[in-house]
Design a protein around this motif. Structure first.
Motif, mmCIF file in Angstrom:
data_model
loop_
_atom_site.group_PDB
_atom_site.id
_atom_site.type_symbol
_atom_site.label_atom_id
_atom_site.label_comp_id
_atom_site.label_asym_id
_atom_site.label_seq_id
_atom_site.Cartn_x
_atom_site.Cartn_y
_atom_site.Cartn_z
ATOM 1 N N GLU A 1 -53.971 -56.822 1.188
ATOM 2 C CA GLU A 1 -52.718 -57.517 1.458
ATOM 3 C C GLU A 1 -51.884 -57.647 0.180
ATOM 4 O O GLU A 1 -50.653 -57.567 0.222
ATOM 5 N N SER A 2 -52.564 -57.820 -0.953
ATOM 6 C CA SER A 2 -51.842 -57.956 -2.211
ATOM 7 C C SER A 2 -51.093 -56.677 -2.557
ATOM 8 O O SER A 2 -49.929 -56.716 -2.959
ATOM 9 N N LEU A 3 -51.750 -55.516 -2.404
ATOM 10 C CA LEU A 3 -51.081 -54.250 -2.702
ATOM 11 C C LEU A 3 -49.911 -54.028 -1.751
ATOM 12 O O LEU A 3 -48.848 -53.538 -2.176
ATOM 13 N N SER B 1 -46.171 -53.604 -3.230
ATOM 14 C CA SER B 1 -45.437 -52.354 -3.032
ATOM 15 C C SER B 1 -43.955 -52.597 -2.773
ATOM 16 O O SER B 1 -43.128 -51.709 -3.010
ATOM 17 N N LYS B 2 -43.606 -53.786 -2.309
ATOM 18 C CA LYS B 2 -42.193 -54.096 -2.055
ATOM 19 C C LYS B 2 -41.400 -54.194 -3.353
ATOM 20 O O LYS B 2 -40.181 -54.041 -3.348
ATOM 21 N N TYR B 3 -42.093 -54.447 -4.457
ATOM 22 C CA TYR B 3 -41.418 -54.680 -5.727
ATOM 23 C C TYR B 3 -41.628 -53.553 -6.728
ATOM 24 O O TYR B 3 -40.713 -53.220 -7.480
ATOM 25 N N TRP C 1 -42.547 -59.538 -11.345
ATOM 26 C CA TRP C 1 -41.517 -60.004 -12.284
ATOM 27 C C TRP C 1 -42.087 -60.087 -13.697
ATOM 28 O O TRP C 1 -41.476 -59.599 -14.655
ATOM 29 N N SER C 2 -43.260 -60.674 -13.832
ATOM 30 C CA SER C 2 -43.867 -60.836 -15.145
ATOM 31 C C SER C 2 -44.246 -59.480 -15.734
ATOM 32 O O SER C 2 -43.990 -59.209 -16.916
ATOM 33 N N ARG D 1 -47.046 -64.791 -4.927
ATOM 34 C CA ARG D 1 -47.869 -64.335 -6.048
ATOM 35 C C ARG D 1 -47.527 -62.892 -6.424
ATOM 36 O O ARG D 1 -47.458 -62.546 -7.607
ATOM 37 N N ALA D 2 -47.295 -62.049 -5.421
ATOM 38 C CA ALA D 2 -46.966 -60.649 -5.690
ATOM 39 C C ALA D 2 -45.636 -60.523 -6.419
ATOM 40 O O ALA D 2 -45.505 -59.751 -7.377
#
Length: 329
Positions: A147-149, A153-155, A106-107, A100-101
């Motif tokens: 967890e989402s942040l 953060s990797k992207y 990407w979007s 999801r992240a």
């Protein structure tokens, strides 16, 4: 997960684009054919506009299908499908958080890059900003999770383009505004302002943007420091809510009054602009620049903390907590 990047350079194989099977969302219809790869052949799995169900996802999982494929000519249709169904995708807890992240990043990258094109007609700019608003509205629940942040953060930390910095600033601003229990309309407006805060830089010379502001001549810095005012003029055609305009205008103000363009002090600077100012500084420091390397999160926070008089300390401490809760410091 293999996805096309937002630069329009998809990972293609014989004219086919691999996408995650998790993107086949139940109770939706995709306007593209879906294929499986069997050996060297691509076999039709679902026709365009077929009703997708949870059974499709289960069946593909049983087949251990790591990717499904679409024709590369359908990439823009696929992108629209993801954007139109982003809320469902982000709120589907059966889809791993990292998927999801990456999808969100990407979007967001595609949408932000489109907004930051130069010399857009006002009608086109308005439509593209509206898509950013819809993305933000779809994202609130997902961003409530530390967890989402951590996964995002990797992207979001990659790249030095203005629009990439806009995405990062928006993500941190969204997380911080949630700690203030901002209502949905204000949250969306602030995030749009955070995304667009540097849009005035599009009208500055490239050689000026590649120079360290600390080493600029007085004339160069005068031109550079005009970008918030330029950004407000550019944004006037959209139009934006006042909160968004304030974020564009005030993101370089300092609480001690030594910022620009107005030299506002303390609470003369709206809270949401103080939020964007901190997020802008932190995100900018964690990106490499022509004149320096990227700082680590710890180094960036230390730099922000040590810039005495620049930032609202309550906002700064909230950023520290958000990053700490997400395991990023």
């Amino acid at each position: 997960m293999i996805m096309p990047d937002h630069k329009g350079k998809p990972a293609m194989e014989e004219g086919f684009l691999p996408i995650p099977p998790e993107h086949l969302l139940p109770n939706t219809r995709a306007g593209f054919e879906i294929y499986l790869k069997q050996g060297q052949r691509f076999v039709l799995y679902a026709k365009s506009n077929d009703q997708l169900t949870g059974e499709h996802r289960r069946r593909l999982a049983e087949m251990d299908a790591r990717e499904v494929y679409i024709n590369v000519s359908k990439e823009s249709v696929y992108s629209d499908y993801i954007q139109d169904n982003m809320s469902q995708l982000l709120n589907d807890d059966e889809i791993p958080v990292d998927v999801r992240a990456e999808t969100w990043s990407w979007s967001a990258g595609k949408l932000a890059e489109d907004v930051y094109e130069t010399a857009l007609p006002p009608s086109v700019l308005r439509k593209r900003v509206d898509r950013i608003k819809k993305l933000i509205e779809a994202s609130s629940r997902f961003f409530n999770s530390p967890e989402s942040l951590k996964e995002l953060s990797k992207y979001i930390s990659a790249g030095g383009d203005i629009y990439q910095h806009g995405i990062g600033t928006m993500v941190y601003a969204l997380c911080l505004m949630q700690t203030y229990d901002a209502d949905d309309a204000v949250l969306t407006a602030v995030c749009v302002g955070a995304m667009l805060h540097d849009i005035g830089k599009l009208q500055l010379p490239e050689e000026l943007l590649s120079k360290d502001p600390a080493t600029m001549t007085e004339q160069e810095f005068s031109a550079y420091s005009a970008h918030p005012n330029i950004g407000v003029r550019v944004s006037a055609v959209i139009p934006l809510m006042p909160e968004a305009i304030h974020c564009v205008l005030f993101h370089h103000e300092r609480v001690d009054g030594n910022g620009y363009p107005s030299g506002a002090t303390g609470e003369e600077i709206p809270l949401y602009a103080r939020v964007v100012a901190v997020c802008n500084a932190y995100d900018g420091l964690t990106r490499s620049r022509p004149w320096r390397r990227a700082y680590t999160p710890f180094e960036a926070l230390k730099h922000v903390r040590n810039d005495t008089g620049a930032f609202d300390q309550d906002v700064f401490m909230r950023l520290v907590k958000v990053l700490s809760d997400s395991g990023l410091t």
